[in-house]
Design a protein around this motif. Structure first.
Motif, PDB file in Angstrom:
ATOM      1  N   ASP A   1       0.884  -1.173   0.000  1.00  0.00           N
ATOM      2  CA  ASP A   1       0.000   0.000   0.000  1.00  0.00           C
ATOM      3  C   ASP A   1       0.917   1.217   0.000  1.00  0.00           C
ATOM      4  O   ASP A   1       1.585   1.502   0.989  1.00  0.00           O
ATOM      5  CB  ASP A   1      -0.850  -0.083   1.282  1.00  0.00           C
TER       6      ASP A   1
ATOM      7  N   ALA B   1      -0.790   6.492  -2.605  1.00  0.00           N
ATOM      8  CA  ALA B   1      -2.074   6.834  -1.983  1.00  0.00           C
ATOM      9  C   ALA B   1      -2.303   8.328  -1.749  1.00  0.00           C
ATOM     10  O   ALA B   1      -2.586   8.749  -0.632  1.00  0.00           O
ATOM     11  CB  ALA B   1      -2.222   6.070  -0.666  1.00  0.00           C
TER      12      ALA B   1
ATOM     13  N   ASN C   1      -4.303  12.021  -2.058  1.00  0.00           N
ATOM     14  CA  ASN C   1      -5.706  12.357  -1.900  1.00  0.00           C
ATOM     15  C   ASN C   1      -6.207  13.053  -3.155  1.00  0.00           C
ATOM     16  O   ASN C   1      -5.601  14.004  -3.637  1.00  0.00           O
ATOM     17  CB  ASN C   1      -5.880  13.229  -0.668  1.00  0.00           C
TER      18      ASN C   1
ATOM     19  N   HIS D   1       4.610  12.985  -0.953  1.00  0.00           N
ATOM     20  CA  HIS D   1       4.131  11.716  -1.510  1.00  0.00           C
ATOM     21  C   HIS D   1       5.215  11.004  -2.296  1.00  0.00           C
ATOM     22  O   HIS D   1       5.108   9.822  -2.579  1.00  0.00           O
ATOM     23  CB  HIS D   1       2.920  11.943  -2.422  1.00  0.00           C
TER      24      HIS D   1
ATOM     25  N   TYR E   1     -11.262   7.367   8.835  1.00  0.00           N
ATOM     26  CA  TYR E   1     -10.086   6.795   8.167  1.00  0.00           C
ATOM     27  C   TYR E   1      -9.818   5.377   8.697  1.00  0.00           C
ATOM     28  O   TYR E   1      -9.560   4.452   7.930  1.00  0.00           O
ATOM     29  CB  TYR E   1      -8.920   7.735   8.476  1.00  0.00           C
TER      30      TYR E   1
ATOM     31  N   ASP F   1      -9.732   1.641   6.812  1.00  0.00           N
ATOM     32  CA  ASP F   1      -8.527   0.819   6.798  1.00  0.00           C
ATOM     33  C   ASP F   1      -8.795  -0.583   7.340  1.00  0.00           C
ATOM     34  O   ASP F   1      -8.167  -1.546   6.891  1.00  0.00           O
ATOM     35  CB  ASP F   1      -7.384   1.512   7.563  1.00  0.00           C
TER      36      ASP F   1
ATOM     37  N   GLN G   1       1.653   8.874  10.902  1.00  0.00           N
ATOM     38  CA  GLN G   1       0.494   7.980  10.996  1.00  0.00           C
ATOM     39  C   GLN G   1       0.776   6.722  11.837  1.00  0.00           C
ATOM     40  O   GLN G   1      -0.008   5.764  11.814  1.00  0.00           O
ATOM     41  CB  GLN G   1      -0.006   7.609   9.596  1.00  0.00           C
TER      42      GLN G   1
HETATM   43  N1  ARG Z   1      -4.205   9.112   1.672  1.00  0.00           N
HETATM   44  C1  ARG Z   1      -3.363   9.054   2.832  1.00  0.00           C
HETATM   45  C2  ARG Z   1      -2.527  10.323   2.938  1.00  0.00           C
HETATM   46  O1  ARG Z   1      -2.261  10.977   1.945  1.00  0.00           O
HETATM   47  C3  ARG Z   1      -2.432   7.874   2.838  1.00  0.00           C
HETATM   48  C4  ARG Z   1      -3.091   6.534   2.812  1.00  0.00           C
HETATM   49  C5  ARG Z   1      -2.177   5.439   3.259  1.00  0.00           C
HETATM   50  N2  ARG Z   1      -2.784   4.136   3.182  1.00  0.00           N
HETATM   51  C6  ARG Z   1      -3.682   3.659   4.017  1.00  0.00           C
HETATM   52  N3  ARG Z   1      -4.153   2.445   3.811  1.00  0.00           N
HETATM   53  N4  ARG Z   1      -4.142   4.359   5.012  1.00  0.00           N
HETATM   54  O2  ARG Z   1      -2.111  10.672   4.037  1.00  0.00           O
END
Ligand code: ARG
Length: 576
Positions: A126, A129, A131, A140, A318, A322, A346
């Motif tokens: 993963d 990802a 947004n 990113h 979120y 997940d 995170q």
């Molecule tokens: N979209 C999220 C961001 O930009 C990251 C996602 C990462 N993957 C996940 N399965 N949560 O912070």
């Protein structure tokens, strides 16, 4: 292909241990380890086994080392080991071992000595990802580049790897985008180039909401309408996702990054309610002030931080998505392992969802692979001069532009097309390598001059070493032909063979702790060793077996460099 040199030495060393006078005292679980020597003055490999054992058995380390060396069967594999310092055992390989290894490596152009794993796993990686409808910023880049490299290396080692782009296509940003689409959209601009227009409306609404409290509510209403299935909003939402995906795809193409699936957050919408119910039923989640939470009383760091999985207004979070994602990956994709390449902030989120997964009895291997920040020259988060977040596409453009200047200056005779192609390889490769040559947790400083330098631990330096290997065959007028006699006569050649053989020890180590920088360091050392060989050993002017051997070394270096760079997602060029 035989086992790696380190493994073969380890077998001999552990056999020797059992044959010593104290062999019966050695704990059954003890396995002596072999490491590549940091300083080759004393040997090619070393072991601190005697020192570790001495502590456990309360004996003198040098005495144990002496007994081990006496019992050690060197055969014609290595010279009699020597002992150094407090009890290090050093091993030097014989020329015949190196020669055999070189011959073997030449017959293995696909794997170059790197063994496939005995038990291949199905792994979902993963990464990236971003947004949707927000810019993909240089932060990113770390996830994208590290993730892609891990995918490549996992596959090379024989795993079944699925690259999944878990895009944020259902976040709160859609409230603002929907309002902006309805009130601020310039249709003509959208038709010309949708991404900047989407970005413009997002930025404008974002700025407006900071001054205007009521606008905030209007955006929220748009979001609620979307979430409850309002047709107009669904249509706009779908369009923005389509546009964003097209924009992202362009960047991925340029970066040479491919995904097998793009299962974004919205893919899991239908599964959230049943999932929360199931967690309630299982007693894993509970109600608290109308919201549904999971508590972690036994964990110090999370004791006062429950995970919220359904808000009192029925909205999901979120974390809920997940958890549903883990279900899908385990039950539908049948994954054995899930690797998440996501920024360090995170950490808590992933610790929580991993713990919940464990409580549900899921036994997939869950790995959080975090990374630090990219800093500007001022050691603060990288920003544009006007203070905005730096966009990835701008970074890539500038990298290629700068590479172009260097390439054009160095090779005015190249055609325009060649110059362009080469600068794309060098520019993008430099950005990627600057990332991958750092330990991922390091906050590194983004520095154009450093990353594009022809000397030092950079992509141009490595690509140039590859170019040098190719130039020899261009001069020779033909490709390498295997099967010639092999005879190693100088230290520079032997050093190079040893380095080449260690590719097979390096690549699996990257996955052990998810550090592509281990591979980068290896490739840098290989390039340096090759340059030394190149200066010390004439190739085309040599004759007979010596010439054949040196050509073989050039060929193999060429293969390992290009394979190694490929595992980092970096392309090579024949000239530069
Ligand atoms: N979209 C999220 C961001 O930009 C990251 C996602 C990462 N993957 C996940 N399965 N949560 O912070």
């Amino acid at each position: 292909m035989s086992e790696t040199i380190a493994k073969q030495l380890a077998y001999r060393l552990n056999a020797a241990l059992t044959n010593t006078s104290f062999g019966t005292e050695v704990p059954e679980a003890f396995v002596a380890q072999i490491d590549q020597a940091q300083n080759r003055q004393f040997g090619d490999y070393q072991s601190n086994a005697a020192m570790i054992l001495a502590k456990q058995l309360k004996r003198n380390p040098r005495e144990l080392a002496t007994a081990i060396v006496e019992a050690f069967d060197s055969g014609d594999f290595c010279e009699t080991p020597s002992i150094a310092g407090p009890g290090f055992i050093n091993f030097r390989l014989t020329t015949s071992t190196l020669q055999k290894r070189l011959e073997e490596l030449l017959t293995d152009p696909d794997q170059l000595g790197v063994a496939k794993v005995d038990h291949p796993q199905t792994i979902v990686v993963d990464f990236s990802a971003p947004n949707v409808a927000k810019p993909m910023h240089v932060g990113h880049i770390r996830s994208t580049i590290i993730g892609d490299s891990l995918v490549r290396i996992g596959r090379f080692l024989g795993h079944k790897v699925i690259a999944d782009n878990h895009i944020g296509d259902w976040g709160t940003q859609f409230g603002m985008i929907l309002w902006g689409w309805k009130n601020l959209l310039n249709k003509a601009a959208l038709e010309v180039d949708p991404i900047p227009e989407l970005l413009r409306i997002y930025r404008e609404v974002n700025a407006k909401t900071k001054e205007d409290e009521s606008l905030h509510k209007e955006c929220k209403n748009e979001l609620v309408r979307l979430q409850s299935g309002d047709e107009e909003n669904i249509v706009i939402w779908k369009k923005t996702i389509e546009f964003s995906k097209q924009g992202l795809q362009k960047i991925y193409d340029r970066l040479d990054v491919e995904f097998d699936t793009w299962l974004g957050e919205s893919f899991y919408n239908d599964q959230l309610n049943p999932l929360v119910d199931e967690l309630l039923e299982a007693g894993i989640a509970e109600e608290s002030d109308g919201a549904i939470c999971v508590f972690f009383p036994e964990d110090e760091k999370m004791a006062d931080k429950p995970a919220l999985i359904r808000k009192s207004d029925g909205g999901f979070l979120y974390a809920t998505t997940d958890l549903a994602t883990i279900d899908h990956r385990i039950t539908e994709i049948k994954a054995d392992a899930l690797w998440y390449v996501v920024g360090a902030p995170q950490q808590l989120h992933f610790a929580q969802i991993f713990e919940i997964s464990k409580r549900r009895g899921q036994d997939a291997e869950l790995q959080f692979i975090p990374f630090g920040s990219i800093l500007g020259q001022d050691r603060k988060m990288l920003r544009t001069r006007s203070g905005e977040t730096v966009q990835l596409s701008d970074v890539l453009d500038e990298a290629v532009e700068r590479a172009y200047k260097i390439v054009a200056e160095k090779n005015p005779e190249f055609s325009e097309e060649e110059k362009k192609e080469i600068s794309e390889v060098i520019g993008i490769g430099s950005v990627k390598y600057a990332e991958l040559s750092q330990f991922r947790m390091t906050d590194y400083i983004f520095d154009w001059d450093n990353m594009l330098a022809l000397k030092g631990n950079t992509a141009p330096y490595l690509i140039n070493a590859y170019v040098r290997t190719r130039a020899i065959f261009r001069k020779l007028g033909r490709n390498f032909e295997a099967g010639g006699p092999i005879e190693l006569t100088t230290n520079a050649e032997k050093d190079l063979v040893l380095k080449l053989a260690q590719f097979s020890e390096t690549v699996p180590a990257v996955i052990a702790d998810f550090r592509p920088n281990t591979l980068a360091t290896y490739l840098y050392e290989l390039a340096t060793t090759y340059h030394k060989f190149w200066e010390a050993c004439p190739v085309l002017k040599a004759e007979g077996a010596i010439r054949e051997t040196r050509l073989a070394l050039c060929e193999l270096t060429s293969q390992v460099l290009s394979k190694g760079l490929d595992l980092l997602g970096i392309r090579t060029t024949e000239k530069m």
